[in-house]
Design an enzyme around this catalytic site. Structure first.
Site, PDB file in Angstrom:
ATOM      1  N   TYR A  31       0.830  -1.199   0.000  1.00  0.00           N
ATOM      2  CA  TYR A  31       0.000   0.000   0.000  1.00  0.00           C
ATOM      3  C   TYR A  31       0.865   1.249   0.000  1.00  0.00           C
ATOM      4  O   TYR A  31       2.084   1.186   0.197  1.00  0.00           O
ATOM      5  CB  TYR A  31      -0.955   0.001   1.201  1.00  0.00           C
ATOM      6  N   ARG A  50       8.332   4.073  -4.651  1.00  0.00           N
ATOM      7  CA  ARG A  50       8.412   3.087  -3.555  1.00  0.00           C
ATOM      8  C   ARG A  50       7.441   1.937  -3.810  1.00  0.00           C
ATOM      9  O   ARG A  50       7.747   0.780  -3.525  1.00  0.00           O
ATOM     10  CB  ARG A  50       8.143   3.749  -2.205  1.00  0.00           C
ATOM     11  N   ARG A  99      -8.045 -20.974  -1.344  1.00  0.00           N
ATOM     12  CA  ARG A  99      -7.003 -20.520  -0.428  1.00  0.00           C
ATOM     13  C   ARG A  99      -5.811 -21.469  -0.563  1.00  0.00           C
ATOM     14  O   ARG A  99      -5.968 -22.682  -0.436  1.00  0.00           O
ATOM     15  CB  ARG A  99      -7.529 -20.536   1.011  1.00  0.00           C
ATOM     16  N   LYS A 148       6.465  -1.990   1.911  1.00  0.00           N
ATOM     17  CA  LYS A 148       5.285  -1.405   2.569  1.00  0.00           C
ATOM     18  C   LYS A 148       4.087  -2.350   2.424  1.00  0.00           C
ATOM     19  O   LYS A 148       3.188  -2.120   1.623  1.00  0.00           O
ATOM     20  CB  LYS A 148       4.983  -0.018   1.985  1.00  0.00           C
ATOM     21  N   GLU A 180      11.855   2.427  14.346  1.00  0.00           N
ATOM     22  CA  GLU A 180      10.983   3.521  13.883  1.00  0.00           C
ATOM     23  C   GLU A 180       9.716   3.534  14.726  1.00  0.00           C
ATOM     24  O   GLU A 180       9.555   2.715  15.630  1.00  0.00           O
ATOM     25  CB  GLU A 180      10.668   3.335  12.389  1.00  0.00           C
TER      26      GLU A 180
END
Ligand code: PDD
Length: 280
Positions: A31, A50, A99, A148, A180
């Site tokens: 995302y 990114r 799945r 991310k 972070e």
């Protein structure tokens, strides 16, 4: 609100994603969050670059060009009349028939692309006046925090640990050093020097971080990219965080220890001003 799902602009209550979507079942998706100031996207090229990197690191194809993505961002900002806030973009590995831990063939399973907007006052944030209180928690996330991904359970749990402790956010610590914040990059300031962890797999390479460090260097401020400890943070003159949703936000205490005079520091305030001015 109008949202974007797989090529369509729809009212949010008509948008649909499969229950078999790998984003939902495996957190198999990436995302980006891009902020909007005065109706304009802030640093879109940085976020697009990114995103490309995150997709490549997970062997996911790019579902569209960054030009096409930019057009969707702009269309949603316009349709939802966003003057300040953000655009959220998520791309998952799609919804195969069953799945299965094994990745589906991308030729047979198109990716799921979702975008939505959130209007929110970001520039005149009350938190920027008071500053944030942070606590430290262990960093037990996986080792590829530079990608991310939508695996945000631990950052979410960490934010709740902070709230229950009467603080605003948490800084994560690994091998004795701060990595972070739960959803932001972390900085301290000592004797005029800005100290923040160097890039690597241990942290997300913040787009706001890159911009703020460039502005700091242009303004002749000293920047040291290296790890720091919680003890060093508690002895610092000031501290702050950066992210697309907070820009530069002062931190005024770490694990209950006030920094400096316990108010937002001059370096954080100045960098916030510069960042907002340059983003307009
Ligand atoms: N979070 N580190 C982490 C773990 C993050 O989740 C984020 C962003 C950042 C800052 O990156 P940037 O400056 O590019 O926003 C650092 C977004 C805002 C979020 O999850 O909402």
């Amino acid at each position: 609100r109008i949202v974007y799902v797989n090529g369509e602009y729809l009212p949010e209550d008509q948008a649909r994603v499969s229950v078999f979507d790998r984003g939902f079942l495996f957190a198999d998706g990436v995302y980006e969050v891009t902020s909007v100031i005065d109706g304009k996207l802030v640093d879109f090229p940085g976020h697009a670059a990114r995103l490309e990197r995150s997709l490549a690191e997970l062997d996911m194809p790019s579902p569209m060009t960054s030009g096409e993505l930019l057009a969707i961002h702009r269309e949603l900002v316009a349709r939802n009349d966003v003057t300040e806030g953000m655009v959220y973009l998520q791309i998952t590995r799609g919804a195969p028939a069953d799945r299965d831990f094994v990745f589906p063939d991308p030729a047979e399973t198109p990716q799921t692309v979702v975008l939505f907007t959130q209007s929110k006052g970001l520039v005149d944030s009350p938190a920027a006046q008071t500053g944030l209180k942070v606590i430290s928690i262990p960093d037990i996330r996986w080792g590829r925090r530079d990608i991310k991904t939508v695996q945000l359970l631990y950052p979410s749990v960490g934010k709740m640990m902070a709230r229950r402790a009467g603080a605003d956010d948490a800084w994560m610590v690994e091998d004795g050093f701060v990595t972070e914040g739960t959803s932001n990059n972390a900085y301290i300031v000592k004797d005029g020097r800005i100290i923040t962890r160097q890039l690597g797999n241990e942290i997300l390479h913040g787009i706001t971080r890159a911009a703020v460090l460039a502005f700091a260097r242009e303004a002749q401020m000293q920047v040291e990219e290296r790890p720091f400890t919680i003890e060093e943070a508690q002895a610092a003159d000031e501290a702050f965080i950066t992210s697309a949703s907070t820009f530069v936000m002062p931190v005024v205490s770490v694990d209950g220890v006030a920094l400096g005079d316990g108010k937002p520091g001059p370096v954080a305030r100045r960098l916030r001003e510069i960042y907002i001015e340059q983003s307009r």
